[in-house]
Write a protein that holds these residues in place. Structure first.
Motif, PDB file in Angstrom:
ATOM      1  N   ALA A 115       0.922  -1.236   0.027  1.00 19.80           N
ATOM      2  CA  ALA A 115       0.121  -0.184  -0.196  1.00 19.80           C
ATOM      3  C   ALA A 115       0.752   1.192  -0.295  1.00 19.80           C
ATOM      4  O   ALA A 115       1.973   1.126   0.844  1.00 19.80           O
ATOM      5  CB  ALA A 115      -0.766  -0.036   1.116  1.00 19.80           C
ATOM      6  N   ALA A 116       0.570   2.133  -0.798  1.00 16.76           N
ATOM      7  CA  ALA A 116       1.470   3.343  -0.947  1.00 16.76           C
ATOM      8  C   ALA A 116       0.636   4.704  -0.875  1.00 16.76           C
ATOM      9  O   ALA A 116      -0.431   4.685  -1.288  1.00 16.76           O
ATOM     10  CB  ALA A 116       2.236   3.073  -2.059  1.00 16.76           C
ATOM     11  N   GLY A 117       1.441   5.670  -0.493  1.00 10.97           N
ATOM     12  CA  GLY A 117       0.641   6.985  -0.738  1.00 10.97           C
ATOM     13  C   GLY A 117       0.906   7.522  -2.093  1.00 10.97           C
ATOM     14  O   GLY A 117       2.060   7.249  -2.640  1.00 10.97           O
ATOM     15  N   PHE A 194       4.468   8.934   8.808  1.00  4.58           N
ATOM     16  CA  PHE A 194       4.282   9.086   7.193  1.00  4.58           C
ATOM     17  C   PHE A 194       4.754  10.456   7.291  1.00  4.58           C
ATOM     18  O   PHE A 194       5.654  10.935   8.116  1.00  4.58           O
ATOM     19  CB  PHE A 194       2.507   9.450   7.414  1.00  4.58           C
ATOM     20  CG  PHE A 194       1.621   8.222   7.228  1.00  4.58           C
ATOM     21  CD1 PHE A 194       1.795   7.337   6.200  1.00  4.58           C
ATOM     22  CD2 PHE A 194       0.796   7.973   8.066  1.00  4.58           C
ATOM     23  CE1 PHE A 194       0.934   6.290   6.229  1.00  4.58           C
ATOM     24  CE2 PHE A 194      -0.239   6.941   8.346  1.00  4.58           C
ATOM     25  CZ  PHE A 194      -0.014   5.992   7.302  1.00  4.58           C
ATOM     26  N   GLU A 195       5.094  10.669   5.779  1.00  4.10           N
ATOM     27  CA  GLU A 195       6.020  11.756   5.479  1.00  4.10           C
ATOM     28  C   GLU A 195       5.313  13.214   5.818  1.00  4.10           C
ATOM     29  O   GLU A 195       4.126  13.251   5.986  1.00  4.10           O
ATOM     30  CB  GLU A 195       6.344  11.686   4.048  1.00  4.10           C
ATOM     31  CG  GLU A 195       6.785  10.516   3.566  1.00  4.10           C
ATOM     32  CD  GLU A 195       5.843   9.141   3.432  1.00  4.10           C
ATOM     33  OE1 GLU A 195       4.643   9.528   3.230  1.00  4.10           O
ATOM     34  OE2 GLU A 195       6.200   8.186   3.864  1.00  4.10           O
ATOM     35  N   VAL A 211       4.692   6.784  -2.555  1.00  6.27           N
ATOM     36  CA  VAL A 211       5.702   6.692  -1.384  1.00  6.27           C
ATOM     37  C   VAL A 211       5.256   5.421  -0.481  1.00  6.27           C
ATOM     38  O   VAL A 211       4.104   5.530  -0.263  1.00  6.27           O
ATOM     39  CB  VAL A 211       5.691   8.057  -0.718  1.00  6.27           C
ATOM     40  CG1 VAL A 211       4.662   8.597  -0.208  1.00  6.27           C
ATOM     41  CG2 VAL A 211       6.902   7.994   0.211  1.00  6.27           C
ATOM     42  N   GLY A 212       6.141   4.683   0.178  1.00 14.89           N
ATOM     43  CA  GLY A 212       5.721   3.785   0.915  1.00 14.89           C
ATOM     44  C   GLY A 212       6.950   3.500   2.060  1.00 14.89           C
ATOM     45  O   GLY A 212       8.209   4.054   1.725  1.00 14.89           O
ATOM     46  N   MET A 213       6.631   2.291   2.908  1.00 15.28           N
ATOM     47  CA  MET A 213       7.648   1.961   3.727  1.00 15.28           C
ATOM     48  C   MET A 213       8.161   0.531   3.681  1.00 15.28           C
ATOM     49  O   MET A 213       8.810  -0.049   4.442  1.00 15.28           O
ATOM     50  CB  MET A 213       7.113   2.086   5.101  1.00 15.28           C
ATOM     51  CG  MET A 213       6.530   3.587   5.539  1.00 15.28           C
ATOM     52  SD  MET A 213       5.769   3.639   6.769  1.00 15.28           S
ATOM     53  CE  MET A 213       4.599   5.103   6.945  1.00 15.28           C
ATOM     54  N   SER A 236      -3.221   3.924  -1.626  1.00 16.86           N
ATOM     55  CA  SER A 236      -4.326   3.756  -0.661  1.00 16.86           C
ATOM     56  C   SER A 236      -4.741   5.198  -0.453  1.00 16.86           C
ATOM     57  O   SER A 236      -6.140   5.382   0.225  1.00 16.86           O
ATOM     58  CB  SER A 236      -4.065   3.235   0.440  1.00 16.86           C
ATOM     59  OG  SER A 236      -2.838   3.554   1.105  1.00 16.86           O
ATOM     60  N   ASN A 237      -3.999   6.001  -0.619  1.00 19.39           N
ATOM     61  CA  ASN A 237      -4.264   7.645  -0.144  1.00 19.39           C
ATOM     62  C   ASN A 237      -3.486   8.521  -0.723  1.00 19.39           C
ATOM     63  O   ASN A 237      -2.503   8.187  -1.378  1.00 19.39           O
ATOM     64  CB  ASN A 237      -4.181   7.578   1.409  1.00 19.39           C
ATOM     65  CG  ASN A 237      -2.653   7.359   1.674  1.00 19.39           C
ATOM     66  OD1 ASN A 237      -2.109   6.320   1.779  1.00 19.39           O
ATOM     67  ND2 ASN A 237      -1.688   8.392   1.997  1.00 19.39           N
ATOM     68  N   ALA A 239      -0.832  11.088  -0.787  1.00 20.44           N
ATOM     69  CA  ALA A 239       0.180  11.383   0.118  1.00 20.44           C
ATOM     70  C   ALA A 239       0.171  12.798   0.892  1.00 20.44           C
ATOM     71  O   ALA A 239      -0.631  13.483   0.500  1.00 20.44           O
ATOM     72  CB  ALA A 239       1.668  11.398  -0.573  1.00 20.44           C
ATOM     73  N   LEU A 247      -3.334  12.053   7.590  1.00 17.67           N
ATOM     74  CA  LEU A 247      -3.359  10.820   6.894  1.00 17.67           C
ATOM     75  C   LEU A 247      -3.554   9.644   8.539  1.00 17.67           C
ATOM     76  O   LEU A 247      -3.120  10.052   9.414  1.00 17.67           O
ATOM     77  CB  LEU A 247      -1.922  10.384   6.627  1.00 17.67           C
ATOM     78  CG  LEU A 247      -1.796  10.556   4.942  1.00 17.67           C
ATOM     79  CD1 LEU A 247      -2.159  12.088   4.550  1.00 17.67           C
ATOM     80  CD2 LEU A 247      -0.345  10.162   4.727  1.00 17.67           C
ATOM     81  N   VAL A 252      -5.658   3.418   5.341  1.00 18.46           N
ATOM     82  CA  VAL A 252      -5.026   2.420   4.470  1.00 18.46           C
ATOM     83  C   VAL A 252      -5.702   1.343   4.335  1.00 18.46           C
ATOM     84  O   VAL A 252      -5.951   0.660   3.028  1.00 18.46           O
ATOM     85  CB  VAL A 252      -3.424   2.218   4.813  1.00 18.46           C
ATOM     86  CG1 VAL A 252      -3.041   1.243   3.853  1.00 18.46           C
ATOM     87  CG2 VAL A 252      -2.793   3.620   4.646  1.00 18.46           C
TER      88      VAL A 252
HETATM   89  N1  HPA Z   1       3.294   7.009   3.059  1.00 17.46           N
HETATM   90  C1  HPA Z   1       4.173   6.061   3.341  1.00 17.46           C
HETATM   91  N2  HPA Z   1       3.540   4.772   3.392  1.00 17.46           N
HETATM   92  C2  HPA Z   1       2.227   4.597   3.199  1.00 17.46           C
HETATM   93  C3  HPA Z   1       1.256   5.664   2.682  1.00 17.46           C
HETATM   94  C4  HPA Z   1       1.818   6.859   2.874  1.00 17.46           C
HETATM   95  O1  HPA Z   1       1.086   7.890   2.480  1.00 17.46           O
HETATM   96  N3  HPA Z   1       0.284   5.000   2.463  1.00 17.46           N
HETATM   97  C5  HPA Z   1       0.388   3.680   2.543  1.00 17.46           C
HETATM   98  N4  HPA Z   1       1.525   3.417   2.922  1.00 17.46           N
END
Ligand code: HPA
Length: 273
Positions: A115-117, A194-195, A211-213, A236-237, A239, A247, A252
């Motif tokens: 899942a990433a922003g 989160f960033e 962006v993600g972790m 998922s969202n 950023a 956030l 997510v």
């Molecule tokens: N940033 C980092 N990792 C994430 C995010 C995010 O906005 N959404 C889901 N994983």
């Protein structure tokens, strides 16, 4: 140090082979909120991480913590439902250990999901994005330390990490199915924060679309060993700072439920191609 890692891998893989894990071709790493894909397998062999020697890297957030072995589309597949994040253990070698195990078992194709922003303002929350390349901004690398020469070279080339032919094939299949598959660059921050909005502006300037972790440690290990890598981000969202709102981690997992079917279809296709 390298012998210690080798011995651990031997212990882990011998345990798994003893349980009946034989010649897996494809490894799928499931990201946050995406673990239900594990229910997709016929007659699965389910092995909790807690039972597997050397596979406990601390507490997993929002993940089942199971290795699942079986067949999908006639191919032998291992699903990792639950991944180790760098922010959980502060140790890249531990984070990437499950990917090492898959390589040692003979996996040649990795499907790495997360899942990433969403940074790219032409894309939307809820979209799926094929990873074309990554920026490792975690400040660490899972290959730091002695190189295991039998896995790959000391200085691995990263030019073609995310297999071009497979990406083209997957985009074609997705298009035929009416799935709007995005494509772009994934940037890894360590988390667990989160960033900040300033960091997201910086990431956009650097060329990142999402962006993600996670994902980067496993992609490095797979590429080091010459494996094919397909990366799929579920956006998922938007950023931080893209919209004027905070956030949350719950956002997510909730958003993931909405794209469950499309996500499963795309992973199926990534196994079939
Ligand atoms: N940033 C980092 N990792 C994430 C995010 C995010 O906005 N959404 C889901 N994983």
């Amino acid at each position: 140090m390298s012998d210690e890692l080798r011995n651990k891998l031997k212990e882990t893989t011998e345990f798994l082979k003893g349980k009946g894990v034989e010649k897996p071709e494809i490894g799928v790493i499931l990201g946050s909120g995406l673990n239900d894909y594990a229910d997709r397998m016929d007659n699965p062999l389910v092995i909790p991480y807690n039972d597997i020697p050397n596979m406990q890297a601390g507490k997993l957030s929002d993940h089942r913590g199971q290795l699942i072995y079986g067949s999908i589309a006639g191919k032998k597949v291992i699903l990792l439902a639950g991944r180790f994040h760098y922010y959980e253990n502060g140790d890249m070698q531990k984070t990437a250990y499950p990917a090492r195990v898959l390589v040692a078992l003979g996996v040649r194709r990795f499907i790495i999901t997360n899942a990433a922003g969403c940074i790219n303002e032409n894309y939307s929350a809820g979209d799926l994005m094929l990873i074309s390349d990554h920026i490792n901004y975690s400040g660490a690398n899972p290959l730091i330390g002695d190189n295991l020469d039998e896995f790959g070279p000391r200085f691995p080339d990263m030019t073609y990490t995310y297999n071009i032919e497979l990406r083209e094939a997957l985009k074609k299949r997705a298009h035929e199915e009416g799935i709007n598959l995005r494509e772009g660059v994934y940037m890894m921050f360590s988390g667990p924060t989160f960033e900040t909005p300033a960091e997201i502006r910086f990431a956009r300037t650097a060329g990142a679309d999402a962006v993600g972790m996670s994902t980067v440690p496993e992609a490095i290990i797979a590429n080091h060993a010459g494996c094919e890598v397909i990366g799929i981000s579920f956006l998922s969202n938007m950023a931080a700072g893209v919209l004027d709102q905070p956030l949350s981690g719950e956002e997510v997992t909730e958003a993931a439920k909405l794209v469950k079917r499309t996500f499963e279809k795309v992973v199926d296709m990534a196994i079939e191609i």
